[in-house]
Design a protein around this motif. Sequence first.
Motif, mmCIF file in Angstrom:
data_model
loop_
_atom_site.group_PDB
_atom_site.id
_atom_site.type_symbol
_atom_site.label_atom_id
_atom_site.label_comp_id
_atom_site.label_asym_id
_atom_site.label_seq_id
_atom_site.Cartn_x
_atom_site.Cartn_y
_atom_site.Cartn_z
ATOM 1 N N ASP A 141 30.936 32.972 37.288
ATOM 2 C CA ASP A 141 30.949 33.408 38.685
ATOM 3 C C ASP A 141 31.023 32.158 39.562
ATOM 4 O O ASP A 141 30.077 31.370 39.606
ATOM 5 N N ALA A 142 32.139 31.941 40.229
ATOM 6 C CA ALA A 142 32.325 30.732 41.038
ATOM 7 C C ALA A 142 33.174 31.069 42.262
ATOM 8 O O ALA A 142 33.832 32.113 42.323
ATOM 9 N N THR A 143 33.137 30.155 43.229
ATOM 10 C CA THR A 143 33.821 30.362 44.501
ATOM 11 C C THR A 143 34.647 29.136 44.857
ATOM 12 O O THR A 143 34.204 27.996 44.659
ATOM 13 N N PHE A 144 35.847 29.359 45.365
ATOM 14 C CA PHE A 144 36.637 28.259 45.900
ATOM 15 C C PHE A 144 36.023 27.784 47.212
ATOM 16 O O PHE A 144 35.298 28.518 47.884
ATOM 17 N N GLN A 145 36.355 26.557 47.582
ATOM 18 C CA GLN A 145 35.790 25.985 48.800
ATOM 19 C C GLN A 145 36.307 26.660 50.069
ATOM 20 O O GLN A 145 35.739 26.458 51.144
ATOM 21 N N ASP A 146 37.358 27.486 49.945
ATOM 22 C CA ASP A 146 37.826 28.238 51.108
ATOM 23 C C ASP A 146 37.171 29.614 51.186
ATOM 24 O O ASP A 146 37.523 30.428 52.040
ATOM 25 N N GLY A 147 36.199 29.874 50.294
ATOM 26 C CA GLY A 147 35.442 31.118 50.338
ATOM 27 C C GLY A 147 35.946 32.206 49.426
ATOM 28 O O GLY A 147 35.260 33.219 49.236
ATOM 29 N N GLU A 148 37.113 32.024 48.832
ATOM 30 C CA GLU A 148 37.647 33.036 47.924
ATOM 31 C C GLU A 148 36.979 32.937 46.547
ATOM 32 O O GLU A 148 36.591 31.851 46.109
ATOM 33 N N ASP A 149 36.864 34.055 45.860
ATOM 34 C CA ASP A 149 36.299 34.058 44.512
ATOM 35 C C ASP A 149 37.289 33.451 43.520
ATOM 36 O O ASP A 149 38.511 33.605 43.661
ATOM 37 N N VAL A 150 36.747 32.782 42.514
ATOM 38 C CA VAL A 150 37.566 32.309 41.400
ATOM 39 C C VAL A 150 37.801 33.498 40.473
ATOM 40 O O VAL A 150 36.884 33.982 39.815
ATOM 41 N N THR A 151 39.012 33.988 40.446
ATOM 42 C CA THR A 151 39.362 35.135 39.619
ATOM 43 C C THR A 151 40.266 34.701 38.474
ATOM 44 O O THR A 151 40.842 33.600 38.488
ATOM 45 N N ALA A 152 40.407 35.585 37.510
ATOM 46 C CA ALA A 152 41.298 35.293 36.393
ATOM 47 C C ALA A 152 42.731 35.124 36.883
ATOM 48 O O ALA A 152 43.468 34.244 36.408
ATOM 49 N N GLU A 153 43.120 35.937 37.843
ATOM 50 C CA GLU A 153 44.475 35.826 38.380
ATOM 51 C C GLU A 153 44.696 34.475 39.054
ATOM 52 O O GLU A 153 45.743 33.841 38.882
ATOM 53 N N ALA A 154 43.697 34.001 39.818
ATOM 54 C CA ALA A 154 43.827 32.706 40.502
ATOM 55 C C ALA A 154 43.872 31.564 39.493
ATOM 56 O O ALA A 154 44.660 30.623 39.632
ATOM 57 N N ALA A 155 43.026 31.624 38.471
ATOM 58 C CA ALA A 155 43.002 30.561 37.462
ATOM 59 C C ALA A 155 44.310 30.533 36.669
ATOM 60 O O ALA A 155 44.870 29.463 36.403
ATOM 61 N N ALA A 156 44.804 31.705 36.303
ATOM 62 C CA ALA A 156 46.065 31.766 35.561
ATOM 63 C C ALA A 156 47.215 31.241 36.406
ATOM 64 O O ALA A 156 48.096 30.509 35.918
ATOM 65 N N VAL A 195 53.968 20.407 25.524
ATOM 66 C CA VAL A 195 53.282 21.676 25.274
ATOM 67 C C VAL A 195 53.841 22.742 26.208
ATOM 68 O O VAL A 195 53.943 22.526 27.418
ATOM 69 N N LYS A 196 54.218 23.900 25.666
ATOM 70 C CA LYS A 196 54.724 25.013 26.475
ATOM 71 C C LYS A 196 53.554 25.904 26.881
ATOM 72 O O LYS A 196 53.285 26.940 26.269
ATOM 73 N N LEU A 197 52.854 25.490 27.917
ATOM 74 C CA LEU A 197 51.640 26.181 28.318
ATOM 75 C C LEU A 197 51.951 27.370 29.205
ATOM 76 O O LEU A 197 52.731 27.264 30.160
ATOM 77 N N THR A 198 51.353 28.517 28.895
ATOM 78 C CA THR A 198 51.422 29.701 29.748
ATOM 79 C C THR A 198 50.027 30.273 29.905
ATOM 80 O O THR A 198 49.159 30.057 29.059
ATOM 81 N N ALA A 199 49.804 30.987 30.992
ATOM 82 C CA ALA A 199 48.485 31.572 31.249
ATOM 83 C C ALA A 199 48.661 32.937 31.891
ATOM 84 O O ALA A 199 49.570 33.143 32.714
ATOM 85 N N GLU A 200 47.782 33.864 31.532
ATOM 86 C CA GLU A 200 47.809 35.194 32.127
ATOM 87 C C GLU A 200 46.396 35.715 32.282
ATOM 88 O O GLU A 200 45.501 35.391 31.489
ATOM 89 N N ALA A 201 46.192 36.509 33.324
ATOM 90 C CA ALA A 201 44.885 37.110 33.559
ATOM 91 C C ALA A 201 44.687 38.279 32.606
ATOM 92 O O ALA A 201 45.604 39.064 32.354
ATOM 93 N N VAL A 202 43.458 38.383 32.095
ATOM 94 C CA VAL A 202 43.062 39.511 31.252
ATOM 95 C C VAL A 202 41.842 40.126 31.924
ATOM 96 O O VAL A 202 40.717 39.626 31.787
ATOM 97 N N GLY A 203 42.064 41.162 32.698
ATOM 98 C CA GLY A 203 40.979 41.717 33.485
ATOM 99 C C GLY A 203 40.627 40.798 34.640
ATOM 100 O O GLY A 203 41.433 39.970 35.086
ATOM 101 N N GLU A 204 39.392 40.922 35.137
ATOM 102 C CA GLU A 204 38.981 40.165 36.316
ATOM 103 C C GLU A 204 38.456 38.772 35.998
ATOM 104 O O GLU A 204 38.518 37.884 36.849
ATOM 105 N N ASN A 205 37.940 38.572 34.786
ATOM 106 C CA ASN A 205 37.251 37.300 34.543
ATOM 107 C C ASN A 205 37.639 36.616 33.248
ATOM 108 O O ASN A 205 36.918 35.740 32.773
#
Length: 503
Positions: free
Chosen positions: A107-122, A141-151
């Motif tokens: 559970d973390a927050t960006f400095q602009d007040g938005e929550d750190v979500t899986a979608e944002a991290a991906a 490295v062929k790096l890819t990332a995708e959100a799996v649910g909210e966290n």
Amino acid sequence: MRIPRRRLTAGLLLLPLLSGCFASSGDGSAETSDSSGSGEGGRLRVALAFPPTQNYSPYGYDAYNLSRLGVAEGLTRLDANGTAVPALAESWSREKGGESWLFTLRDATFQDGEDVTAEAAASALTHVAAAKPAPAAISGVKLTAEAVGENRVRVSTGGADPVLPLRLTNPSLAVFSPKAYGKKGTVNAVGTATGPFELTEVTGDRSAALDRFDGYWGGRAQASGIDVRYVSDGTARANALRTGDVDIAEAIPVAQAASLDKGTVHESNTARDTSLYLNTRSGVFTDPGLRAAARAAVDGATVAEGVYEGSAEPAQGIYGPAVTWAAGKRVQPSGRAAATDPDGKSITIAGYNDRPELAETAQVLQQQLEKAGFEVKLEVRTYARLEGDLLAGKFDAAVVARNMMTDTGDPVTVLDSDFTCDGSYNLAFLCDRDVDRLVATARAEADPAKRQDAAMKAEAAILGTDAVIPLVHLKAVTGVRASVQGTRLDPYERELVGVGTRP
């Protein structure tokens, strides 16, 4: 700002781990003194050696300034033992097949007040993967990332990658708010990261101001903010510490250390080397015989004694004593070319004066190589003014200080980025089939001990080309005012100021 109970608890649990005079901070990083306190400290004044070169873009060296100042962080971070430990991700596991890993976010927050979500991290990792050039930690490295649910975030690499959690510790893979990402790959780090300090004001490449971010998941920082000055001249950094103008000054020149008050100079082991990189793509050193002549002429012991005055030791290879397992696994280079007569061949050696010992080292090498029969010119600038020409191969050789484990803490990553045909920081422009094959073998090895063995075989092949001549293994010399507590002395040079640092 709302601070969830879970995050508050994490912060409270962290505080006992930040105490002890030069004791473990809970992750193996040394701290300069007790760092317990009320969290109501004043502002820290910090002098750094290397100014931002890309307006604080995380995709280059500026990422390390953001990391060292406690601004940005990724899913994982590197402890002093070279182990990936939780940061924005509180846990992770390798999925079946080994080509992807699943990271569970805290559970973390960006400095602009938005929550750190899986979608944002991906999304942040997707932007990193698209960066040109790619950060060294994900070179090849062929790096890819995708959100799996909210966290949860699934990170894949296009193939089995046993050290992905280590790669994600690299400061260039920090996670920023969606608002940070602009057109053409730009990233605005001002007020969009997740660390305990928020970048609030930037004055070109001269200075910056940071304020405490009270919503930090790891607890409230004890300093109220940081005022940063970028001072390329090492003597000026030492003088600023001596006169009380700054509280912390990095990269104190060894020649200045003796003149500072006792107790303000702190030496710490690092994985940093000073080496001479020879341009194998164009110019004089395309000839292996002339590279061998340069190696024969250069004496690292003279550099260690005459330039670094005991704050370094002659290099044994790419990996020094801070990499404790390397000495027992080292493989001697073979197949080196025989040295040929330089016969007055003219070469230009580049160096940078942000670390004053490098300019002195270049002068020592100039004398040694001229004695061997080369004609030597020196080109010394600040690193910010030198980097573009270094990467473009405009010099015959370069004297460079490089932390060989800082990219990931994995011994193979630096070999991949620095010495393979497609390497993103290949200052020697080495492109050797055997080296690429051995690095690829090491990269694919999952067992840690076998990975180390494979890395040492690759090191021997690299040294056998004489594309790089390791000179000395270095200690970091940091100046810290006696009143300052909790400065982080990190062998990987990624941390300097943390939650527990206060004036």
